[in-house]
Design an enzyme around this catalytic site. Structure first.
Site, PDB file in Angstrom:
ATOM      1  N   ARG A 183       0.865  -1.189   0.000  1.00  0.00           N
ATOM      2  CA  ARG A 183       0.000   0.000   0.000  1.00  0.00           C
ATOM      3  C   ARG A 183       0.890   1.223   0.000  1.00  0.00           C
ATOM      4  O   ARG A 183       1.690   1.428   0.911  1.00  0.00           O
ATOM      5  CB  ARG A 183      -0.926   0.027   1.216  1.00  0.00           C
ATOM      6  CG  ARG A 183      -2.116   1.004   1.019  1.00  0.00           C
ATOM      7  CD  ARG A 183      -2.921   1.228   2.293  1.00  0.00           C
ATOM      8  NE  ARG A 183      -2.110   1.941   3.248  1.00  0.00           N
ATOM      9  CZ  ARG A 183      -2.046   1.653   4.547  1.00  0.00           C
ATOM     10  NH1 ARG A 183      -2.751   0.668   5.053  1.00  0.00           N
ATOM     11  NH2 ARG A 183      -1.269   2.348   5.347  1.00  0.00           N
TER      12      ARG A 183
ATOM     13  N   GLU B 255       4.823   7.125   2.262  1.00  0.00           N
ATOM     14  CA  GLU B 255       5.643   5.915   2.414  1.00  0.00           C
ATOM     15  C   GLU B 255       5.045   4.798   1.588  1.00  0.00           C
ATOM     16  O   GLU B 255       3.902   4.877   1.132  1.00  0.00           O
ATOM     17  CB  GLU B 255       5.708   5.481   3.880  1.00  0.00           C
ATOM     18  CG  GLU B 255       4.350   5.079   4.424  1.00  0.00           C
ATOM     19  CD  GLU B 255       4.386   4.043   5.551  1.00  0.00           C
ATOM     20  OE1 GLU B 255       5.444   3.463   5.822  1.00  0.00           O
ATOM     21  OE2 GLU B 255       3.318   3.817   6.147  1.00  0.00           O
TER      22      GLU B 255
ATOM     23  N   ASN C 177       4.254   0.768   2.009  1.00  0.00           N
ATOM     24  CA  ASN C 177       4.202  -0.360   2.944  1.00  0.00           C
ATOM     25  C   ASN C 177       4.298  -1.667   2.182  1.00  0.00           C
ATOM     26  O   ASN C 177       3.486  -1.926   1.286  1.00  0.00           O
ATOM     27  CB  ASN C 177       2.887  -0.330   3.724  1.00  0.00           C
ATOM     28  CG  ASN C 177       2.797   0.890   4.611  1.00  0.00           C
ATOM     29  OD1 ASN C 177       3.482   0.975   5.631  1.00  0.00           O
ATOM     30  ND2 ASN C 177       1.983   1.857   4.218  1.00  0.00           N
TER      31      ASN C 177
ATOM     32  N   SER D  49      -2.467  -2.815   6.015  1.00  0.00           N
ATOM     33  CA  SER D  49      -3.751  -3.177   6.621  1.00  0.00           C
ATOM     34  C   SER D  49      -4.925  -2.437   5.991  1.00  0.00           C
ATOM     35  O   SER D  49      -4.749  -1.527   5.187  1.00  0.00           O
ATOM     36  CB  SER D  49      -3.698  -2.929   8.123  1.00  0.00           C
ATOM     37  OG  SER D  49      -3.359  -1.597   8.364  1.00  0.00           O
TER      38      SER D  49
ATOM     39  N   LYS E   3      12.034   2.919   5.583  1.00  0.00           N
ATOM     40  CA  LYS E   3      12.137   4.355   5.301  1.00  0.00           C
ATOM     41  C   LYS E   3      13.509   4.704   4.713  1.00  0.00           C
ATOM     42  O   LYS E   3      13.629   5.594   3.876  1.00  0.00           O
ATOM     43  CB  LYS E   3      11.895   5.154   6.579  1.00  0.00           C
ATOM     44  CG  LYS E   3      10.438   5.531   6.845  1.00  0.00           C
ATOM     45  CD  LYS E   3       9.613   4.581   7.482  1.00  0.00           C
ATOM     46  CE  LYS E   3       8.175   4.901   7.649  1.00  0.00           C
ATOM     47  NZ  LYS E   3       7.396   3.734   8.047  1.00  0.00           N
TER      48      LYS E   3
ATOM     49  N   LYS F  98      12.021  10.427  10.889  1.00  0.00           N
ATOM     50  CA  LYS F  98      11.449   9.079  10.932  1.00  0.00           C
ATOM     51  C   LYS F  98      12.490   8.012  11.263  1.00  0.00           C
ATOM     52  O   LYS F  98      13.512   7.911  10.582  1.00  0.00           O
ATOM     53  CB  LYS F  98      10.843   8.727   9.567  1.00  0.00           C
ATOM     54  CG  LYS F  98       9.700   9.620   9.144  1.00  0.00           C
ATOM     55  CD  LYS F  98       9.012   9.065   7.910  1.00  0.00           C
ATOM     56  CE  LYS F  98       7.855   9.935   7.506  1.00  0.00           C
ATOM     57  NZ  LYS F  98       7.105   9.352   6.381  1.00  0.00           N
TER      58      LYS F  98
ATOM     59  N   GLU G 177       7.324   0.813  11.672  1.00  0.00           N
ATOM     60  CA  GLU G 177       6.028   0.745  11.001  1.00  0.00           C
ATOM     61  C   GLU G 177       4.929   0.745  12.050  1.00  0.00           C
ATOM     62  O   GLU G 177       5.169   0.411  13.205  1.00  0.00           O
ATOM     63  CB  GLU G 177       5.915  -0.564  10.204  1.00  0.00           C
ATOM     64  CG  GLU G 177       6.879  -0.701   9.062  1.00  0.00           C
ATOM     65  CD  GLU G 177       6.681   0.337   7.988  1.00  0.00           C
ATOM     66  OE1 GLU G 177       5.536   0.773   7.786  1.00  0.00           O
ATOM     67  OE2 GLU G 177       7.674   0.738   7.367  1.00  0.00           O
ATOM     68  N   GLY G 178       3.729   1.067  11.598  1.00  0.00           N
ATOM     69  CA  GLY G 178       2.566   0.892  12.466  1.00  0.00           C
ATOM     70  C   GLY G 178       2.069   2.163  13.116  1.00  0.00           C
ATOM     71  O   GLY G 178       1.109   2.136  13.885  1.00  0.00           O
TER      72      GLY G 178
ATOM     73  N   ARG H 269      -7.556   7.688   4.699  1.00  0.00           N
ATOM     74  CA  ARG H 269      -7.560   7.848   6.154  1.00  0.00           C
ATOM     75  C   ARG H 269      -7.584   9.325   6.469  1.00  0.00           C
ATOM     76  O   ARG H 269      -6.894  10.111   5.826  1.00  0.00           O
ATOM     77  CB  ARG H 269      -6.331   7.179   6.781  1.00  0.00           C
ATOM     78  CG  ARG H 269      -6.477   5.664   6.860  1.00  0.00           C
ATOM     79  CD  ARG H 269      -5.201   5.016   7.285  1.00  0.00           C
ATOM     80  NE  ARG H 269      -4.132   5.379   6.365  1.00  0.00           N
ATOM     81  CZ  ARG H 269      -2.851   5.193   6.621  1.00  0.00           C
ATOM     82  NH1 ARG H 269      -2.453   4.672   7.766  1.00  0.00           N
ATOM     83  NH2 ARG H 269      -1.941   5.547   5.728  1.00  0.00           N
TER      84      ARG H 269
HETATM   85  P1  ADP Z   1       4.246   4.319   9.486  1.00  0.00           P
HETATM   86  O1  ADP Z   1       4.992   3.285   8.726  1.00  0.00           O
HETATM   87  O2  ADP Z   1       4.433   4.224  10.957  1.00  0.00           O
HETATM   88  O3  ADP Z   1       2.802   4.381   9.085  1.00  0.00           O
HETATM   89  P2  ADP Z   1       4.485   6.890   8.117  1.00  0.00           P
HETATM   90  O4  ADP Z   1       5.664   7.348   7.375  1.00  0.00           O
HETATM   91  O5  ADP Z   1       3.308   6.509   7.309  1.00  0.00           O
HETATM   92  O6  ADP Z   1       4.937   5.698   9.084  1.00  0.00           O
HETATM   93  O7  ADP Z   1       4.068   8.020   9.141  1.00  0.00           O
HETATM   94  C1  ADP Z   1       2.944   7.896   9.993  1.00  0.00           C
HETATM   95  C2  ADP Z   1       2.008   9.081   9.812  1.00  0.00           C
HETATM   96  O8  ADP Z   1       2.700  10.295  10.038  1.00  0.00           O
HETATM   97  C3  ADP Z   1       1.425   9.211   8.423  1.00  0.00           C
HETATM   98  O9  ADP Z   1       0.257   8.430   8.284  1.00  0.00           O
HETATM   99  C4  ADP Z   1       1.150  10.693   8.319  1.00  0.00           C
HETATM  100  O10 ADP Z   1      -0.082  11.025   8.929  1.00  0.00           O
HETATM  101  C5  ADP Z   1       2.263  11.291   9.151  1.00  0.00           C
HETATM  102  N1  ADP Z   1       3.369  11.670   8.256  1.00  0.00           N
HETATM  103  C6  ADP Z   1       4.368  10.877   7.832  1.00  0.00           C
HETATM  104  N2  ADP Z   1       5.208  11.527   6.999  1.00  0.00           N
HETATM  105  C7  ADP Z   1       4.711  12.762   6.879  1.00  0.00           C
HETATM  106  C8  ADP Z   1       5.123  13.941   6.162  1.00  0.00           C
HETATM  107  N3  ADP Z   1       6.220  13.932   5.407  1.00  0.00           N
HETATM  108  N4  ADP Z   1       4.367  15.056   6.290  1.00  0.00           N
HETATM  109  C9  ADP Z   1       3.264  15.073   7.066  1.00  0.00           C
HETATM  110  N5  ADP Z   1       2.829  14.017   7.773  1.00  0.00           N
HETATM  111  C10 ADP Z   1       3.539  12.868   7.693  1.00  0.00           C
HETATM  112 MG    MG Z   2       4.257   2.063   7.186  1.00  0.00          MG
HETATM  113 MG    MG Z   3       2.062   4.913   7.262  1.00  0.00          MG
END
Ligand code: ADP
Ligand code: MG
Ligand code: MG
Length: 541
Positions: free
Chosen positions: A150, A166, A168, A173, A376, A430, A434-435, A517
């Site tokens: 995803r 990102e 996944n 999920s 990441k 970051k 994950e999660g 979401r």
């Molecule tokens: P994970 O693998 O834990 O889901 P993400 O990279 O998706 O990690 O980050 C989790 C959440 O943080 C995202 O769903 C988003 O809401 C927020 N986020 C992540 N990166 C960004 C970004 N570059 N700008 C704004 N919000 C972000």
């Molecule tokens: Mg993720």
């Molecule tokens: Mg995410």
């Protein structure tokens, strides 16, 4: 970690005066209150009857015993507007990302080298890399490769561009529940749409659940052992179990349209039901007359079993020919819905299980290589100049992928670290996790960077820096625990994709549905399971 996360944590309120309403995307806040209550009531009934459910934390056994302590999933009352052009752009990237993941996964040296500094700073990544190294040493080949990915995006308001958050590659999920939310929103709009001025046809059909099930089934077919089963590797406590059960029930079902009968591109419920009845009757005839023809109806008749990593360690056995047996059953496909976070490996037992599975001939979703490609750090490495060119030939594909890359930097770039200390609000920091709930935002970015500088160690290699994205704010209505919350929100679009190949034969390479979401705009993080966001769908504009 997963346990700490609160699926149903009340969403923080923001001050509505903070937002100029002329800048809002949807304006759902002004819909008549009684109408909203009616839609809410119908949506809650619909969710309960269709399995749009999660386990409620107030009931102790709800995360392990199905059917106990259910509550509707946190959802948005109405779909969120999203421009059709960007929606198409995201959808068209899916098969290219699939191909990229596959190509990168085959370059073991690239993965090891790109993650070599991270390995020193991050124990979890280091353990994953150890398994990966062992596979390289064994010259382990994965002929059948299954990806259920995803890719998540935000529509950045400043640059008006679709930028990837990102990708996944493990435990992506909500294919199950997300498909249901789209169906719920279509159902709500087919009833109330005219009064609100919305058209149910503008919510794209979402077949993520059936496409995920089909990809797992096709991988099982390629494995070609009729008695083998699909293993779902799960957490012992899983409040999102229904999302997973939607896939396992769909895999097991032999009789078409007895469940999930309206999950497809169909306009009216009546047509679907009538069509479903006819097909159910025909399939029954087939089953009676000539055995069954599951492939004809996209039904599978495949057994799935659910085991934790600890159980796989206790009950798993590797035969000399590479066959994996768990509890005496031959495993065709291993589908990980656990194993993506350090919390899933409380002891050596879980790591032994992961290694055992990786050594086996079963199809892994994901393999250790696919898992690492989704980190990441690899996302950041792939965004460097001339790296995509190592893996892909098609210039248009490369250009299209690059267009959706946000700014991504390693912390050994001192200029960027200096900028991030000056303007931490423009960055997200970051770790390799994950999660949801793991990133660092705002002033904490500055503090963490300064502390890392002071310590002068290699610890900075555990993180990457990313350009912070700022999507447009909507006036949305979120439903949690049966009640409405009017909130100013931002949304993240996820595009599911399926990829299956057996040696040179690419069997599937598709965009496979979507997940929107939506979260309160003042909240930094976004995960639904982590309690920050609700499940939503898309209203194309
Ligand atoms: P994970 O693998 O834990 O889901 P993400 O990279 O998706 O990690 O980050 C989790 C959440 O943080 C995202 O769903 C988003 O809401 C927020 N986020 C992540 N990166 C960004 C970004 N570059 N700008 C704004 N919000 C972000
Ligand atoms: Mg993720
Ligand atoms: Mg995410």
């Amino acid at each position: 970690q997963q346990q700490q996360h609160n699926l149903l944590k009340p969403i923080m309120s923001v001050n509505a005066n903070d937002v100029d309403s002329s800048l809002l995307l949807n304006d759902y806040h002004h819909i008549d209150q009684q109408l909203l209550q009616n839609i809410l009531y119908d949506s809650l009934v619909w969710s309960s009857l269709h399995g749009l459910l999660v386990a409620h934390k107030s009931v102790q056994s709800s995360g392990s015993v199905p059917g106990v302590g259910l509550v509707h999933a946190p959802i948005s009352l109405l779909p969120t507007q999203f421009p059709e052009s960007h929606w198409r752009q995201a959808s068209e990237l899916a098969p290219i990302f699939n191909e990229l993941v596959d190509c990168v996964s085959l370059d073991g040296k690239f993965l090891q080298e790109s993650l070599s500094r991270t390995k020193k700073a991050d124990k979890f990544t280091s353990r994953l890399l150890d398994i990966h190294s062992k596979m390289l040493e064994m010259n382990k080949k994965e002929d059948i490769r299954l990806g259920l990915h995803r890719s998540d995006y935000m529509l950045d308001e400043q640059t008006k561009s679709l930028l990837q958050v990102e990708l996944n590659t493990i435990s992506s999920s909500f294919a199950g529940l997300g498909s249901l939310v789209s169906e719920l929103h279509r159902s709500v709009l087919s009833h109330y749409g005219q009064i609100i001025g919305l058209n149910s046809e503008k919510v794209p059909a979402n077949s993520a659940a059936s496409q995920y099930a089909e990809a797992l089934a096709k991988a099982w077919t390629e494995f070609n052992q009729p008695r083998a089963v699909i293993l779902f590797v799960v957490q012992a406590e899983e409040r999102n179990m229904y999302d997973q059960h939607i896939l396992s029930v769909s895999l097991r079902e032999r009789y078409p349209f007895l469940i999930f009968n309206s999950d497809y591109n169909t306009k009216g419920q009546k047509d679907v039901l009538a069509f479903g009845k006819i097909l159910s009757f025909l399939s029954l005839v087939h089953i009676l007359v000539a055995g069954n023809f599951p492939q004809l109806y996209n039904t599978h008749g495949i057994t799935t079993i659910r085991k934790t990593l600890a159980e796989v360690d206790q009950e798993g056995e590797l035969l000399p020919d590479g066959t994996l047996l768990v509890d005496g059953q031959r495993i065709a496909v291993i589908y990980f819905r656990a194993g993506y976070t350090p919390a899933d490996y409380p002891s050596e037992s879980e790591w032994r299980a992961r290694l055992l599975m990786e050594q086996s001939s079963a199809v892994k979703c994901p393999s250790i290589s696919y898992h690492l490609v989704g980190s990441k750090k690899i996302q950041q490495e792939l965004a460097k100049p001339n790296v995509l060119e190592r893996f892909l030939d098609n210039k248009d594909d490369i250009g299209n992928l690059r267009k959706c890359f946000a700014g991504l930097w390693s912390l050994d770039d001192s200029d960027i670290v200096r900028k991030a200390i000056e303007r931490p609000d423009l960055f997200v920091m970051k770790p390799q996790r994950e999660g949801g709930g793991n990133n660092i935002y705002g002033d904490a970015v500055r503090e963490t960077l300064q502390n890392l500088q002071k310590a002068g160690s290699q610890e900075d290699a555990a993180y990457i820096l990313m350009q912070r994205l700022f999507p447009k704010i909507s006036a949305a209505i979120l439903i949690q625990n049966g009640s409405l919350h009017k909130e100013n929100t931002i949304s993240e679009l996820g595009i599911y994709s399926t990829y299956l190949r057996n040696k040179d034969k690419v069997i599937l390479n598709n965009q496979s549905g979507y997940l929107m979401r939506t979260k309160v705009s003042s909240s930094d993080e976004g995960g639904v399971a982590a309690g920050f966001a609700v499940l939503d769908s898309v209203y194309l504009t």
